[in-house]
Design an enzyme around this catalytic site. Structure first.
Site, mmCIF file in Angstrom:
data_model
loop_
_atom_site.group_PDB
_atom_site.id
_atom_site.type_symbol
_atom_site.label_atom_id
_atom_site.label_comp_id
_atom_site.label_asym_id
_atom_site.label_seq_id
_atom_site.Cartn_x
_atom_site.Cartn_y
_atom_site.Cartn_z
ATOM 1 N N SER A 11 -29.408 30.240 -1.472
ATOM 2 C CA SER A 11 -30.164 29.774 -2.868
ATOM 3 C C SER A 11 -31.362 30.463 -3.094
ATOM 4 O O SER A 11 -31.650 30.868 -4.405
ATOM 5 C CB SER A 11 -30.481 28.317 -2.670
ATOM 6 O OG SER A 11 -29.122 27.694 -2.585
ATOM 7 N N SER A 155 -23.833 20.327 -12.000
ATOM 8 C CA SER A 155 -24.370 21.632 -11.190
ATOM 9 C C SER A 155 -25.836 21.519 -11.548
ATOM 10 O O SER A 155 -26.279 21.895 -12.820
ATOM 11 C CB SER A 155 -23.765 22.883 -11.312
ATOM 12 O OG SER A 155 -24.499 23.683 -10.662
ATOM 13 N N ASP A 297 -23.806 20.022 -0.567
ATOM 14 C CA ASP A 297 -23.238 21.322 0.065
ATOM 15 C C ASP A 297 -23.144 20.886 1.669
ATOM 16 O O ASP A 297 -22.200 21.457 2.315
ATOM 17 C CB ASP A 297 -24.264 22.430 0.013
ATOM 18 C CG ASP A 297 -23.773 23.292 -1.351
ATOM 19 O OD1 ASP A 297 -22.627 22.756 -1.992
ATOM 20 O OD2 ASP A 297 -24.522 23.941 -1.575
ATOM 21 N N LYS A 324 -16.627 22.710 -6.721
ATOM 22 C CA LYS A 324 -17.154 23.723 -6.180
ATOM 23 C C LYS A 324 -16.043 24.822 -6.042
ATOM 24 O O LYS A 324 -15.339 25.052 -6.766
ATOM 25 C CB LYS A 324 -17.664 23.285 -4.809
ATOM 26 C CG LYS A 324 -18.663 22.237 -4.839
ATOM 27 C CD LYS A 324 -20.113 22.653 -5.243
ATOM 28 C CE LYS A 324 -21.286 21.838 -5.055
ATOM 29 N NZ LYS A 324 -22.665 22.573 -5.269
ATOM 30 N N ARG A 328 -13.911 20.226 -2.811
ATOM 31 C CA ARG A 328 -14.058 19.960 -1.386
ATOM 32 C C ARG A 328 -13.872 18.494 -0.792
ATOM 33 O O ARG A 328 -13.412 18.273 0.342
ATOM 34 C CB ARG A 328 -15.731 20.155 -1.351
ATOM 35 C CG ARG A 328 -15.928 21.848 -1.142
ATOM 36 C CD ARG A 328 -17.252 22.109 -1.153
ATOM 37 N NE ARG A 328 -17.474 23.638 -0.983
ATOM 38 C CZ ARG A 328 -18.662 24.061 -1.180
ATOM 39 N NH1 ARG A 328 -20.000 23.382 -1.485
ATOM 40 N NH2 ARG A 328 -18.631 25.258 -1.213
ATOM 41 N N LYS A 394 -18.819 35.073 2.230
ATOM 42 C CA LYS A 394 -19.280 34.742 1.179
ATOM 43 C C LYS A 394 -20.871 34.524 1.297
ATOM 44 O O LYS A 394 -21.623 34.792 0.452
ATOM 45 C CB LYS A 394 -18.518 33.379 0.418
ATOM 46 C CG LYS A 394 -19.247 32.842 -0.873
ATOM 47 C CD LYS A 394 -18.398 31.922 -1.235
ATOM 48 C CE LYS A 394 -19.266 30.905 -2.348
ATOM 49 N NZ LYS A 394 -19.080 32.095 -3.648
#
Length: 431
Positions: A11, A155, A297, A324, A328, A394
Site C-alpha cells: 500500500s 473500496s 485484508d 477482492k 474471499r 503478487k
C-alpha cells in the site's frame, strides 16, 4: 524468538510511486516492495513516460507535476488494483490519450464509482467493454477541480485515487464521501501526502484538497502489515512460539497492524514497541466476534486460524471482501469445508466453529492472501497443499521460503538436543 524481516508495504509503495511521479523533482523510495503488483505499477509509470531507476534497496522517480511525459501510452495493469485505479487518475492530469487494460482477474473487479467521479470532474474517460471495468481510455486535458461526491463503500482506493489527484488539479478538490470501507487506508494516504508537502483538510465525510502539487523527498517504506499478519498468526497458533517484526511499531501508518489486537483478544501475548511488534503464542485461542471492516485484508488470516479456537469465531462487516482478487469470504468458507470445518456465511459475515482440520488441497482462486493465510493452518495440519502456490508473487515472491524458515525455527525450538521434534507439521507449500 523468530525475528522476521519482511518486505515493504504494498500500500505504501503504490502510493509513494504515484506521489513521486507527481512531485516536482527526484524522489527516492527506500526499501520499496518488489513484487508483481509494485513492479506492474512502476512499469505503468515507465509506459507513461516517467523515469524509474532501481537499485537493490531503492527506487528513484523523476517527477513531473504537469502529468505524464508521454503524449500517448498503452498501460497493462496486470492484477494490481492500485495500478488499475490510481494510474488513470494520474494520466488525467496530462495531455494525451492513455489506454489502460488489466488481467482477466482485474477486469472483473469494479471501479465505476471512481470513473463516475472522474467524469463528474470533466475527465473524458470511456470504458471499452463493460461499464465500470477495464479496459478504459482517458483522453486527458488536465483536471480543473471542484466538488465531487463519491461512494467508497466497495473500496477505499477510489477515495485515495481522488485524494492523490487533488493537488494536481487547477483549483483543488472538495470530496464528499457517502460511504467508506477500510478507513485506515485513507489515513495512510493523508499521512503520505503530508510527507510530500500537502495537507488535506477533513471535516467528517468531507475532504478538501488544495492545489499546488507535491514536493519531492526521500521516503522510507515500512514493512507490510498485512503480510505480517500471517507470521503473527503463526506464533499465536503455536504454543510458546514468538515472532517479532522490526519496523512495525507504535507509529506505524498501516491499520492492518490492528490485527494483533484481535490476536490479543483471542489470548496471544502482544507487545507493540517503539521499533517492533512481537506476538507470542500462549496455548490459548479463544473464540470471539469481531468486525473487520477496517482491516478486511486480514480477514482470511483470522479465518484460517479460527478452527483452533476454543469457541466459534464470527467475522462481521466484511462484504467488501467479496470484490477482492476473488470472493474471499466464500473462498475461505469453501476451503475450510474442504478441511472438514463447519462454516456458515451470510452477505457480510462468516462464522467458523472449532474443529480438527484434515489435509486437503487449498483452492487459491489465484488469490495470494488465500494461499498465505492457509499456510498458517498448515502449521498444525499435515497434508495441506495449494493448487497455485506461486500466486504469492503478487505481493511477496519469497513468502514460501520465509514461512519455511519460520516453521523450521519453531521445530528447532520444540526439538531438544537428542529428542524428537514435536513442533508444527513440516509440509511442502506446493502441490
Amino acid at each position: 524468538m523468530a525475528l522476521v524481516d519482511l518486505p515493504g508495504s504494498k500500500s505504501l509503495t503504490a502510493r509513494a510511486l504515484f506521489l513521486a511521479a507527481a512531485a516536482d523533482g527526484v524522489t527516492t523510495l527506500v526499501r520499496p516492495l518488489r513484487s508483481d503488483d509494485t513492479e506492474g505499477f512502476a512499469e505503468g509509470l515507465a509506459r507513461l513516460g516517467y523515469r524509474v531507476g532501481r537499485t537493490p534497496d531503492t527506487w528513484q522517480v523523476d517527477g513531473r507535476p504537469d502529468g505524464p511525459p508521454a503524449g500517448a501510452a498503452d498501460v497493462y495493469c496486470r492484477d494490481g488494483a492500485t495500478t488499475a485505479r490510481f494510474l488513470p487518475a494520474l494520466a488525467a492530469t496530462g495531455h494525451g490519450t492513455y489506454r489502460f487494460d488489466a488481467s482477466p482477474q482485474m477486469r472483473r473487479r469494479p471501479l465505476l464509482p471512481l470513473t463516475r467521479a472522474l467524469r463528474d470532474l470533466g475527465v473524458d474517460l470511456r470504458h471499452e467493454d463493460r461499464e465500470g471495468h477495464h479496459p478504459l481510455t482517458v483522453r486527458a486535458n488536465g483536471v480543473e477541480g471542484g466538488k465531487v461526491t463519491l461512494d467508497a463503500g466497495q473500496s477505499s482506493q477510489y477515495l485515495t485515487a481522488l485524494l492523490l489527484l487533488g493537488p494536481l488539479t487547477r483549483t483543488g478538490l472538495h470530496i464528499e464521501v457517502t460511504d467508506l470501507v477500510s478507513a485506515p487506508y485513507v489515513g495512510i494516504t493523508l499521512a503520505m501526502m503530508r510527507a510530500f508537502g500537502v495537507e488535506v483538510e477533513r471535516e467528517g465525510d468531507v475532504f478538501r484538497v488544495p492545489p499546488g502539487g507535491y514536493r519531492a523527498t526521500t521516503y522510507p517504506i515500512e514493512p507490510d502489515a498485512s503480510t505480517a499478519s500471517y507470521f503473527f498468526a503463526a506464533a499465536a497458533v503455536t504454543p510458546g512460539a514468538e515472532v517479532t517484526v522490526p519496523g512495525l511499531s507504535e507509529g506505524a501508518l498501516q491499520g492492518d497492524l490492528g490485527f494483533v489486537e484481535v490476536l490479543r483478544r483471542m489470548g496471544a501475548e502482544v507487545t507493540v514497541a517503539a521499533d517492533r511488534t512481537t506476538v507470542r503464542g500462549t496455548g490459548t485461542l479463544r473464540g470471539l466476534t469481531v468486525a473487520m471492516r477496517d482491516v478486511s485484508d486480514t480477514m482470511p488470516t483470522l479465518a484460517a486460524v479460527a478452527p483452533f479456537a476454543d469457541g466459534p469465531v464470527r467475522i462481521e462487516d466484511v462484504a467488501n471482501t467479496r470484490v477482492k482478487e476473488c470472493d474471499r469470504l466464500e473462498a475461505c468458507a469453501e476451503n475450510l469445508r474442504r478441511l472438514g470445518i463447519d462454516v456458515a456465511t451470510g452477505p457480510d459475515w462468516i462464522e467458523i466453529r472449532p474443529g480438527r482440520p484434515s489435509g486437503a488441497e487449498i483452492r487459491s482462486h489465484g488469490d495470494h492472501r488465500i494461499v498465505m493465510s492457509f499456510a498458517v493452518t498448515g502449521l498444525r495440519t499435515p497434508g495441506i497443499s495449494f493448487d497455485d502456490p506461486g500466486c504469492v508473487r503478487k505481493t511477496f515472491p519469497g513468502f514460501h521460503e520465509a514461512f519455511a524458515a519460520l516453521r523450521a525455527s519453531f521445530v528447532a525450538r520444540a526439538d531438544p538436543p537428542g529428542g524428537a521434534a514435536s513442533g508444527p507439521a513440516d509440509e511442502e507449500p506446493g502441490r
